[in-house]
Design an enzyme around this catalytic site. Structure first.
Site, PDB file in Angstrom:
ATOM      1  N   HIS A 133      43.349  38.946  54.960  1.00 32.13           N
ATOM      2  CA  HIS A 133      43.958  39.886  55.917  1.00 32.13           C
ATOM      3  C   HIS A 133      42.900  40.379  56.911  1.00 32.13           C
ATOM      4  O   HIS A 133      43.119  40.429  58.110  1.00 32.13           O
ATOM      5  CB  HIS A 133      44.527  41.106  55.191  1.00 32.13           C
TER       6      HIS A 133
ATOM      7  N   TYR B  96      55.787  37.100  50.842  1.00 29.19           N
ATOM      8  CA  TYR B  96      54.989  36.504  49.761  1.00 29.19           C
ATOM      9  C   TYR B  96      55.580  35.181  49.295  1.00 29.19           C
ATOM     10  O   TYR B  96      54.863  34.285  48.877  1.00 29.19           O
ATOM     11  CB  TYR B  96      54.849  37.468  48.584  1.00 29.19           C
TER      12      TYR B  96
ATOM     13  N   HIS C  39      42.406  37.267  48.702  1.00 25.85           N
ATOM     14  CA  HIS C  39      43.672  37.564  49.386  1.00 25.85           C
ATOM     15  C   HIS C  39      43.462  38.672  50.426  1.00 25.85           C
ATOM     16  O   HIS C  39      43.846  38.540  51.593  1.00 25.85           O
ATOM     17  CB  HIS C  39      44.719  37.994  48.348  1.00 25.85           C
ATOM     18  N   GLU C  40      42.837  39.757  50.014  1.00 22.28           N
ATOM     19  CA  GLU C  40      42.662  40.901  50.915  1.00 22.28           C
ATOM     20  C   GLU C  40      41.732  40.557  52.081  1.00 22.28           C
ATOM     21  O   GLU C  40      41.984  40.937  53.222  1.00 22.28           O
ATOM     22  CB  GLU C  40      42.124  42.120  50.160  1.00 22.28           C
TER      23      GLU C  40
ATOM     24  N   HIS D  63      56.261  47.544  46.167  1.00 21.89           N
ATOM     25  CA  HIS D  63      56.767  47.280  47.517  1.00 21.89           C
ATOM     26  C   HIS D  63      58.129  47.919  47.796  1.00 21.89           C
ATOM     27  O   HIS D  63      58.515  48.057  48.948  1.00 21.89           O
ATOM     28  CB  HIS D  63      56.814  45.778  47.765  1.00 21.89           C
TER      29      HIS D  63
HETATM   30  O1  X8Z Z   1      50.930  43.072  47.257  1.00 24.71           O
HETATM   31  C1  X8Z Z   1      50.225  42.078  47.235  1.00 24.71           C
HETATM   32  C2  X8Z Z   1      48.805  42.128  47.785  1.00 24.71           C
HETATM   33  C3  X8Z Z   1      48.663  43.074  48.900  1.00 24.71           C
HETATM   34  S1  X8Z Z   1      49.430  42.540  50.359  1.00 24.71           S
HETATM   35  C4  X8Z Z   1      47.874  42.562  46.684  1.00 24.71           C
HETATM   36  N1  X8Z Z   1      50.697  40.931  46.687  1.00 24.71           N
HETATM   37  C5  X8Z Z   1      52.024  40.823  46.104  1.00 24.71           C
HETATM   38  C6  X8Z Z   1      52.163  41.664  44.842  1.00 24.71           C
HETATM   39  O2  X8Z Z   1      51.138  42.111  44.314  1.00 24.71           O
HETATM   40  O3  X8Z Z   1      53.287  41.852  44.382  1.00 24.71           O
HETATM   41  C7  X8Z Z   1      49.972  39.658  46.604  1.00 24.71           C
HETATM   42  C8  X8Z Z   1      50.877  38.716  45.906  1.00 24.71           C
HETATM   43  C9  X8Z Z   1      52.222  39.368  45.788  1.00 24.71           C
HETATM   44 ZN    ZN Z   2      48.543  40.867  51.191  1.00 23.03          ZN
END
Ligand code: X8Z
Ligand code: ZN
Length: 614
Positions: free
Chosen positions: A389, A523, A385-386, A513
């Site tokens: 980016h 997401y 995932h990272e 977040h």
């Molecule tokens: O925050 C993230 C990534 C970094 S952009 C690890 N994600 C969300 C979360 O962890 O809540 C990826 C999936 C959803």
């Molecule tokens: Zn991400």
């Protein structure tokens, strides 16, 4: 497509001064003055303005990125202060430029000038009022909220648990009492955020209003190359497409958890208690796999076990696997500085923000990830995932600064996940992690395991911003922050808190977040888009067969088409970028439904005679 909203009336004199006196002059637009009818600004002035804005922004972004990198790697009072000061500069400059850009609202402009002016106005996810004290206050609150989360922990006697430790309890434990203690414990981190969160809402809303938006939520929704109400409707459309599959997964999981924990704990027809789903936030459920798996499932491998038993696989080597996937598609290897400057392991002697993230410090090639990697399947996915980016950031680094972004934020989140969908058993055999490919009978277990992450996530991905949008609009007042949060958790996810909650709690703040002010709808979109990307790339790679068996590993054709989309950055509206890869101009949930079709059928059989819903 896009309607250009008019920002508060600008100030011609301010602009003329700006152009005449040079880029370093700070001029704050005066909202009380209106443009004299006989004075005209020109397209040339608009172009000069945007070029100058981009070079000033780029400098401020770089400084801001470096300060945030240090804060996130090393949380102290001082790094937090320095990061707040740097972000104050970025916010102040962007707000000022965005307000000045309104001078060109009525001009007929070349496409790129118009698009950049528009992107400038939407660039901030955290706008502040133009009053410098309020900008400073907001930047400081934002940095503090991040730090509270990043250094959060709770203690039971002598033993303290941070977010990583709590995560481990949810991965390993099947003991309802232990899970409950961890669930409640982590939520003691967030009540101290409440007051500052409230002030952040006020200030950020005021900032959004100065830029011509009703509130911050309206500003976030305006970023999608379509009228914001149409975007909200688009989300409903996508959710309605996938909700039946989510509900049948929920029904099956609830029944099987009831077998494990007892029907007095997990009652038929009632919401699932939020601490039993294998994740602190109940956002992905694959840690419950063993409890809900098909009875006849003979899963012959578990990726966590493979990684942990193979010689020589440490955090660094896991990242190498991710990099090799991208190079197999034709992308260049990551620069040496990536390996020298990234953080892969949780620091032992100081606090860092462990939530995984990807960075581009110089908007050229100073790419990094920051992640407290565990050697397990979940982090193997997150690494991909990272890196998604980082490869996106590099692909668009030739573009002008205001175009150095993804087509929409869902695209940025989807790229690495798309690659991770190609981490199939067949791929694991190819790279030597698995001896032989499992027989087709095991596909169901594979699909269920993936659905526990990807399908379970969908309502969670949607509801965080459904909550924040209403917080920003004032519909959810501070007196109902926590209750409204749980109302949405119930409505979308069908889950409930395991113990009574009250307004002394602030459960939204226990999710990264929220204190970090990262919009979350991205997401949800990414979970729809990654299957759409995967289906298209498999097609391009010439794969025939069920989608869940396709791996695009090694396909240069797939790599080229992916790159064609990535290199567009945000220079064109996202439907064009989507079209460049998939031939479609609409986000389409049929790909995720196709992917899980065999599982959907099996779930329907399992659920026969069960009372579904909550
Ligand atoms: O925050 C993230 C990534 C970094 S952009 C690890 N994600 C969300 C979360 O962890 O809540 C990826 C999936 C959803
Ligand atoms: Zn991400």
């Amino acid at each position: 497509m896009r309607t250009f909203r008019s920002a508060p009336s600008g100030n011609l004199l301010a602009l003329v001064c700006l152009l005449a006196l040079g880029a370093s002059t700070v001029v704050v637009a005066d909202h009380h003055e209106t443009k004299p009818a006989d004075q005209q600004v020109t397209a040339e002035q608009a172009e000069a303005f945007i070029n100058d804005a981009e070079s000033r922004l780029l400098e401020a972004w770089k400084e801001g990125a470096r300060a945030s990198w240090i804060q996130a790697n090393f949380i102290t009072y001082d790094t937090q202060t320095l990061a707040a000061e740097a972000s104050e500069k970025v916010i102040g400059l962007t707000v000022q430029l965005a307000q000045e850009a309104a001078l060109f609202n009525d001009l007929d402009l070349p496409y790129d000038t118009r698009r950049k002016l528009e992107r400038l106005k939407l660039d901030l996810s955290l706008p502040a009022p133009s009053n410098p004290q309020e900008t400073a206050e907001l930047a400081s609150i934002a940095a503090e909220l991040r730090s509270i989360y990043g250094s959060g922990e709770y203690c039971e006697g002598e033993t303290c648990f941070d977010v990583e430790d709590v995560g481990q309890v949810f991965t390993d434990s099947r003991d309802a009492d232990e899970l409950l203690a961890a669930w409640q414990g982590w939520r003691t981190v967030s009540p101290p955020m409440r007051e500052q969160f409230q002030r952040y809402v006020e200030l950020a809303n005021k900032g959004a209003q100065e830029l011509g938006f009703a509130n911050l939520g309206a500003m976030w929704r305006d970023k999608y190359d379509m009228p914001p109400d149409d975007f909200a409707a688009e989300l409903d459309r996508l959710w309605n497409q996938v909700a039946p599959l989510y509900k049948s997964l929920h029904c099956h999981v609830r029944a099987r958890l009831g077998d494990t924990y007892g029907e007095e704990v997990v009652a038929p027809g009632k919401p699932i208690p939020a601490h039993l789903l294998g994740n602190i936030w109940a956002q992905t459920w694959s840690n419950t796999y063993e409890l809900v798996a098909p009875e006849t499932d003979q899963r012959s491998y578990d990726l966590t076990e493979l990684l942990q038993t193979q010689e020589g696989i440490d955090e660094h080597e896991m990242v190498r696997y991710g990099e090799r996937f991208f190079t197999s598609l034709g992308f260049d290897p990551l620069p040496d500085t990536f390996w020298e400057r990234s953080l892969f392991k949780k620091p032992e002697d100081h606090k860092a923000v462990c939530h995984a993230s990807a960075w581009d410090l110089d908007y050229q090639d100073d790419l990094r990830i920051k992640m407290c990697i565990d050697v397990d399947a979940e982090d193997f996915n997150t690494i991909h995932h990272e890196l998604g980016h980082n490869f996106y950031q590099r692909a668009y680094n030739q573009l002008a600064p205001l175009y150095q972004d993804s087509a929409n934020d869902g695209f940025h989140e989807a790229v690495g996940d798309t690659i991770a969908l190609s981490v199939t058993p067949g791929y694991l055999v190819q790279v030597g992690l698995l001896d032989k490919e499992p027989p087709p009978e095991e596909d169901l277990g594979y699909l269920l395991n993936l659905a526990l992450d990807k399908i379970a996530f969908l309502p969670f991905g949607l509801l965080i911003d459904q909550w924040r949008w209403k917080v920003f609009s004032g519909e959810f007042t501070p007196e109902m922050y926590n209750q409204s949060w749980w109302d949405l958790r119930l409505k979308y996810q069908g889950i409930a808190p395991p113990v009574p909650r009250s307004e002394a709690d602030f459960d939204p703040g226990a999710k990264y977040h929220v204190p970090a002010n990262v919009p979350y709808t991205r997401y949800f979109l990414a979970h729809i888009l990654q299957f759409q990307f995967h289906r298209a790339l498999c097609d391009i790679a010439g794969f025939e067969g069920p989608l869940h068996r396709c791996s695009i590993y090694g396909s240069k054709e797939a790599g080229q088409r992916l790159d064609a989309m990535l290199t567009m950055g945000s220079s064109r509206p996202w439907p064009e970028a989507l079209e460049a890869l998939t031939g479609q101009r609409e986000m389409d949930a049929t790909a995720i439904l196709d992917y899980f079709a065999p599982l959907a059928e099996w779930l329907d059989e399992q659920n026969e005679g069960r009372q579904c819903g909550w």
